[in-house]
Write a protein that holds these residues in place. Structure first.
Motif, PDB file in Angstrom:
ATOM      1  N   ILE A  21       0.851  -1.198   0.000  1.00 60.26           N
ATOM      2  CA  ILE A  21       0.000   0.000   0.000  1.00 60.26           C
ATOM      3  C   ILE A  21       0.878   1.237   0.000  1.00 60.26           C
ATOM      4  O   ILE A  21       1.798   1.358   0.793  1.00 60.26           O
ATOM      5  N   GLN A  22       0.609   2.142  -0.901  1.00 60.16           N
ATOM      6  CA  GLN A  22       1.269   3.436  -0.906  1.00 60.16           C
ATOM      7  C   GLN A  22       0.206   4.474  -0.612  1.00 60.16           C
ATOM      8  O   GLN A  22      -0.752   4.603  -1.353  1.00 60.16           O
ATOM      9  N   ALA A  23       0.374   5.211   0.459  1.00 58.40           N
ATOM     10  CA  ALA A  23      -0.608   6.238   0.793  1.00 58.40           C
ATOM     11  C   ALA A  23      -0.161   7.563   0.196  1.00 58.40           C
ATOM     12  O   ALA A  23       0.998   7.919   0.291  1.00 58.40           O
ATOM     13  N   CYS A  25       0.703  11.358  -0.113  1.00 61.58           N
ATOM     14  CA  CYS A  25       1.205  12.219   0.952  1.00 61.58           C
ATOM     15  C   CYS A  25       0.975  13.693   0.657  1.00 61.58           C
ATOM     16  O   CYS A  25       1.241  14.530   1.504  1.00 61.58           O
ATOM     17  N   TRP A  51      -4.680   8.831  -4.974  1.00 65.60           N
ATOM     18  CA  TRP A  51      -6.023   8.976  -4.383  1.00 65.60           C
ATOM     19  C   TRP A  51      -7.016   8.132  -5.175  1.00 65.60           C
ATOM     20  O   TRP A  51      -7.894   7.486  -4.603  1.00 65.60           O
ATOM     21  N   LEU A  54      -6.591   4.575  -4.187  1.00 67.47           N
ATOM     22  CA  LEU A  54      -7.189   4.347  -2.872  1.00 67.47           C
ATOM     23  C   LEU A  54      -8.712   4.280  -2.986  1.00 67.47           C
ATOM     24  O   LEU A  54      -9.357   3.459  -2.326  1.00 67.47           O
ATOM     25  N   SER A  58     -10.736   1.008  -1.852  1.00 65.48           N
ATOM     26  CA  SER A  58     -11.613   1.159  -0.688  1.00 65.48           C
ATOM     27  C   SER A  58     -13.098   1.180  -1.056  1.00 65.48           C
ATOM     28  O   SER A  58     -13.955   1.009  -0.198  1.00 65.48           O
ATOM     29  N   ALA A 125     -10.823   9.920   3.513  1.00 62.98           N
ATOM     30  CA  ALA A 125      -9.533   9.399   3.058  1.00 62.98           C
ATOM     31  C   ALA A 125      -8.755   8.788   4.219  1.00 62.98           C
ATOM     32  O   ALA A 125      -8.116   7.739   4.071  1.00 62.98           O
ATOM     33  N   VAL A 126      -8.810   9.423   5.381  1.00 61.96           N
ATOM     34  CA  VAL A 126      -8.134   8.882   6.563  1.00 61.96           C
ATOM     35  C   VAL A 126      -8.755   7.546   6.942  1.00 61.96           C
ATOM     36  O   VAL A 126      -8.053   6.561   7.203  1.00 61.96           O
ATOM     37  N   THR A 129      -7.810   4.857   4.325  1.00 59.86           N
ATOM     38  CA  THR A 129      -6.408   4.458   4.469  1.00 59.86           C
ATOM     39  C   THR A 129      -6.236   3.542   5.674  1.00 59.86           C
ATOM     40  O   THR A 129      -5.565   2.511   5.595  1.00 59.86           O
ATOM     41  N   LEU A 132      -7.732   0.030   5.018  1.00 61.48           N
ATOM     42  CA  LEU A 132      -6.875  -0.775   4.141  1.00 61.48           C
ATOM     43  C   LEU A 132      -5.611  -1.219   4.864  1.00 61.48           C
ATOM     44  O   LEU A 132      -5.138  -2.339   4.667  1.00 61.48           O
ATOM     45  N   ALA A 133      -5.065  -0.342   5.702  1.00 57.93           N
ATOM     46  CA  ALA A 133      -3.873  -0.714   6.467  1.00 57.93           C
ATOM     47  C   ALA A 133      -4.175  -1.896   7.383  1.00 57.93           C
ATOM     48  O   ALA A 133      -3.397  -2.857   7.459  1.00 57.93           O
TER      49      ALA A 133
END
Length: 197
Positions: A21-23, A25, A51, A54, A58, A125-126, A129, A132-133
Motif C-alpha cells: 500500500i502506498q498512501a 502524501c 487517491w 485508494l 476502498s 480518506a483517513v 487508508t 486498508l492498512a
C-alpha cells in the motif's frame, strides 16, 4: 532523539508493515502547487493518481475533481504565471462573467481555470487508508496519551497509557499539536482549519 508529549491527549497509532500500500502524501490542486513550485506538478499528478487508486481499493469516493478557478488582476504575476501553464485556460472578464455570473468581475480581471482541481474528502480518506492498512496487517492502538517517544540505533520505544511499545519505526501524526510535540518544528508549522461547505 527523545520527545516528551504535550499535556494534550494524543492518539497513538502503531502501524506494522502494510505490504504494497502506498498512501498519498500530498494533495493540492495543480494550480496551487504550480503557483508555489513548478517542480511539484508531477508530485501532485502522482498524488491524484494514488487517491484514485485508494478510491478503487476502498470503494469510496475521495477526490472530487470539480475544477479550480482563480480570479485576479490581469497584471498580477500569479495570473501571468498560470497563463503560461499547460492545462490552464485563461478567461478574460467577458468570458468569466458569461461562465460564472455569480462572480463580480471588472474589466481588469481575468480567470485561470484548471480542470484537474478538486476537493479531497480528507476525513473519508483517513478512514479508507486506516481500513486498508488494517486489512493488510496494521494494528492501531487508540485512546492512549503518548508520554514519550525515544529512538536509538535499533528502533523506537513509545510509551503510552502506561505501556511501552518497541518497534522498528514509528509514524508520528500529531496534527495541530506538532509545534508543542516537536518545539524545534514550531516555527515551520502553521495550523489552519479549512471548512468546506
Amino acid at each position: 532523539m527523545e520527545y516528551a508529549a504535550p499535556a494534550k491527549r494524543l492518539d497513538l497509532r502503531i502501524v506494522s508493515q502494510v505490504g504494497q500500500i502506498q498512501a498519498p502524501c500530498l494533495l493540492a490542486t495543480q494550480t496551487e502547487a504550480i503557483d508555489r513550485r513548478a517542480e511539484l506538478v508531477p508530485v501532485v499528478d502522482r498524488a491524484i493518481e494514488l487517491w484514485r487508486r485508494l478510491e478503487a481499493e476502498s470503494g469510496r469516493s475521495l477526490y472530487v475533481e470539480s475544477g479550480a478557478l482563480m480570479i485576479g488582476k490581469r497584471e498580477s504575476a500569479r495570473v501571468r504565471h498560470l497563463a503560461r501553464l499547460t492545462g490552464v485556460e485563461v478567461l478574460d472578464h467577458v468570458e468569466l462573467h458569461r461562465r460564472y455570473p455569480a462572480h463580480l468581475v471588472g474589466p481588469d480581471d481575468v480567470g485561470a481555470y484548471e480542470d484537474k482541481g478538486g476537493v479531497l474528502r480528507s476525513d473519508l480518506a483517513v478512514v479508507a487508508t486506516a481500513q486498508l492498512a488494517v486489512r493488510h496487517g496494521a494494528r492501531f492502538v487508540t485512546g492512549r496519551a503518548v508520554e514519550r517517544i525515544s529512538a536509538d540505533a535499533f528502533g523506537v520505544t513509545t510509551e503510552a497509557g502506561g505501556q511501552s511499545y518497541r518497534v522498528r519505526k514509528v509514524i508520528v501524526t500529531p496534527g495541530p499539536w506538532t509545534g508543542s510535540l516537536l518545539p524545534e518544528l514550531a516555527p515551520f508549522v502553521m495550523t489552519q482549519r479549512i471548512m468546506i461547505a
